[in-house]
Design a protein around this motif. Structure first.
Motif, short mmCIF file in Angstrom:
data_model
loop_
_atom_site.label_atom_id
_atom_site.label_comp_id
_atom_site.label_asym_id
_atom_site.label_seq_id
_atom_site.Cartn_x
_atom_site.Cartn_y
_atom_site.Cartn_z
N GLU A 1 0.82 -1.22 0.00
CA GLU A 1 0.00 0.00 0.00
C GLU A 1 0.85 1.27 0.00
N ASP A 2 1.96 1.29 0.78
CA ASP A 2 2.83 2.48 0.84
C ASP A 2 3.42 2.79 -0.54
N ILE A 3 3.88 1.73 -1.21
CA ILE A 3 4.45 1.91 -2.55
C ILE A 3 3.37 2.38 -3.52
N ARG A 4 2.19 1.81 -3.39
CA ARG A 4 1.09 2.19 -4.29
C ARG A 4 0.70 3.66 -4.12
N ILE A 5 0.61 4.13 -2.87
CA ILE A 5 0.22 5.52 -2.60
C ILE A 5 1.31 6.49 -3.11
N GLU A 6 2.58 6.14 -2.84
CA GLU A 6 3.68 7.00 -3.30
C GLU A 6 3.76 7.03 -4.82
N ALA A 7 3.50 5.88 -5.45
CA ALA A 7 3.53 5.80 -6.92
C ALA A 7 2.40 6.65 -7.52
N GLN A 8 1.23 6.63 -6.91
CA GLN A 8 0.11 7.44 -7.41
C GLN A 8 0.44 8.93 -7.33
N LYS A 9 1.06 9.33 -6.20
CA LYS A 9 1.43 10.72 -6.03
C LYS A 9 2.46 11.15 -7.09
N SER A 10 3.48 10.32 -7.29
CA SER A 10 4.52 10.63 -8.28
C SER A 10 3.96 10.61 -9.69
N LEU A 11 3.05 9.66 -9.96
CA LEU A 11 2.47 9.57 -11.30
C LEU A 11 1.67 10.82 -11.64
N ARG A 12 0.91 11.35 -10.67
CA ARG A 12 0.15 12.58 -10.91
C ARG A 12 1.08 13.75 -11.23
N ALA A 13 2.21 13.81 -10.50
CA ALA A 13 3.17 14.89 -10.74
C ALA A 13 3.78 14.79 -12.13
N VAL A 14 4.17 13.57 -12.54
CA VAL A 14 4.77 13.37 -13.86
C VAL A 14 3.76 13.68 -14.97
#
Length: 354
Positions: free
Chosen positions: A107-120
């Motif tokens: 879940e931690d990786i998934r949440i961080e990935a979603q945040k980074s994906l939105r930024a990119v």
């Protein structure tokens, strides 16, 4: 057994070895190839190359490669750090790697990935908008040329020429013919220098013939002019089909119009479109000079403003009509020449643009 994992490792190996080359071009090519998604086993080699690399552009690519490889390792802390690094990137490859991480079980990786994906995605969206804007300007510059020719004939004679699109097509096919002639010589890359004036002359000649034979007898009868020029457009389309066939033909870009300029990671401005915008601006300037600074331009403006008074002071209005129609048709031919550099040329080319 040569399984998928082994094949992937073998595919990455040549690119990884190029990272240690003394030639910048080889290192850049290797880093660019690995940026699409290197295997985690490549990480030690990438880190070694990263320590030695002095070139800023290659270094940023290697950092992206290292982050992508770290995401595939089993260490959670390293994966989270890699995700944050990818979130600061402007590369489309980052979006692909982060999209995979979004589906991770942790879940931690998934949440961080979603945040980074939105930024990119937010950064890449600006590049996509810039690319669309540039494509629109380049296509709009061709429409400007087509509309400029149409505006001259309509402003002078009040004639809406429904065959104007076919004059664009004639300019494109003239470019195709000149290209084929130059293909037999050693000067292929210079064929546009001959194609541009030829496209103007051929389209202008067809337009002047059209004005002398048909339109001259229909002034003041707009509905009949529309019908007549529409019929002529169908005849021109069929004539081109008979001469060149119904299939599209290809016009190749010369060498100086190939490739493009990369202004952002996901935006490449093609040289062909850059040259077309510059060409349209040049034609617009030359038409301005012709209409404002020359005797023909003075006659055209005089006939447009007051035909009867221009005739009274000795302006040959009938001849000016023919010249102006030829000028408008020639500009349409130039639009066709430019249009041929963006795609294939076919008999129905002008229909979509008119």
């Amino acid at each position: 057994v040569a399984n998928t994992r082994l094949r992937g490792a073998v595919a990455d190996a040549p690119a990884g070895l190029r990272l240690l080359s003394s030639a910048r071009a080889a290192r850049f090519a290797g880093a660019k190839e690995l940026a699409a998604g290197a295997d985690a086993s490549m990480l030690p080699l990438v880190k070694k190359a990263l320590e030695k690399e002095a070139d800023a552009e290659i270094k940023s690519l290697l950092e992206l490669v290292a982050a992508g490889a770290q995401m595939k390792s089993g260490d959670k802390k390293e994966r989270l750090a890699a995700i944050r690094t990818l979130g600061e990137s402007t590369s489309p490859n980052s979006r692909t790697l982060l999209a995979e991480a979004v589906r991770d079980a942790d879940e931690d990786i998934r949440i961080e990935a979603q945040k980074s994906l939105r930024a990119v995605e937010g950064r890449l969206a600006w590049g996509e908008r810039a690319g669309l804007l540039f494509a629109g300007v380049s296509l709009g510059s061709i429409l400007l040329l087509a509309a400029l020719g149409l505006a001259i004939t309509y402003g002078l004679m009040g004639v809406i020429n429904m065959a104007h699109g076919e004059l664009i097509m004639i300019g494109a096919y003239t470019t195709y013919v000149v290209q084929n002639l130059f293909r037999k010589t050693g000067f292929f890359d210079w064929y546009l220098l001959a194609a541009i004036p030829m496209a103007f002359v051929v389209s202008a000649a067809v337009g002047m013939l059209l004005e002398r034979v048909v339109i001259r007898w229909l002034y003041g009868r707009p509905l009949e002019t529309l019908l007549a020029t529409w019929g002529i457009s169908l005849m021109l389309i069929q004539a081109v089909r008979t001469l060149f066939g119904a299939q599209n033909v290809q016009v190749e870009n010369p060498a100086f119009m190939s490739g493009g300029v990369q202004v952002l990671s996901n935006v490449v401005l093609p040289w062909s479109r850059i040259w077309i915008i510059a060409f349209a601006a040049l034609v617009l300037f030359l038409v301005y000079v012709l209409l404002v600074k020359t005797r023909l331009g003075l006659f055209v403006r005089g006939v447009t403003q007051n035909r009867s008074m221009a005739a009274c002071v000795g302006v040959p209005t009938a001849r000016v009509d023919t010249w102006a129609f030829g000028l408008g048709s020639g500009i349409a031919g130039l639009a066709g020449c430019a249009l041929s550099q963006l795609g294939n040329v076919g008999p129905d080319l002008g229909q979509g643009y008119i």
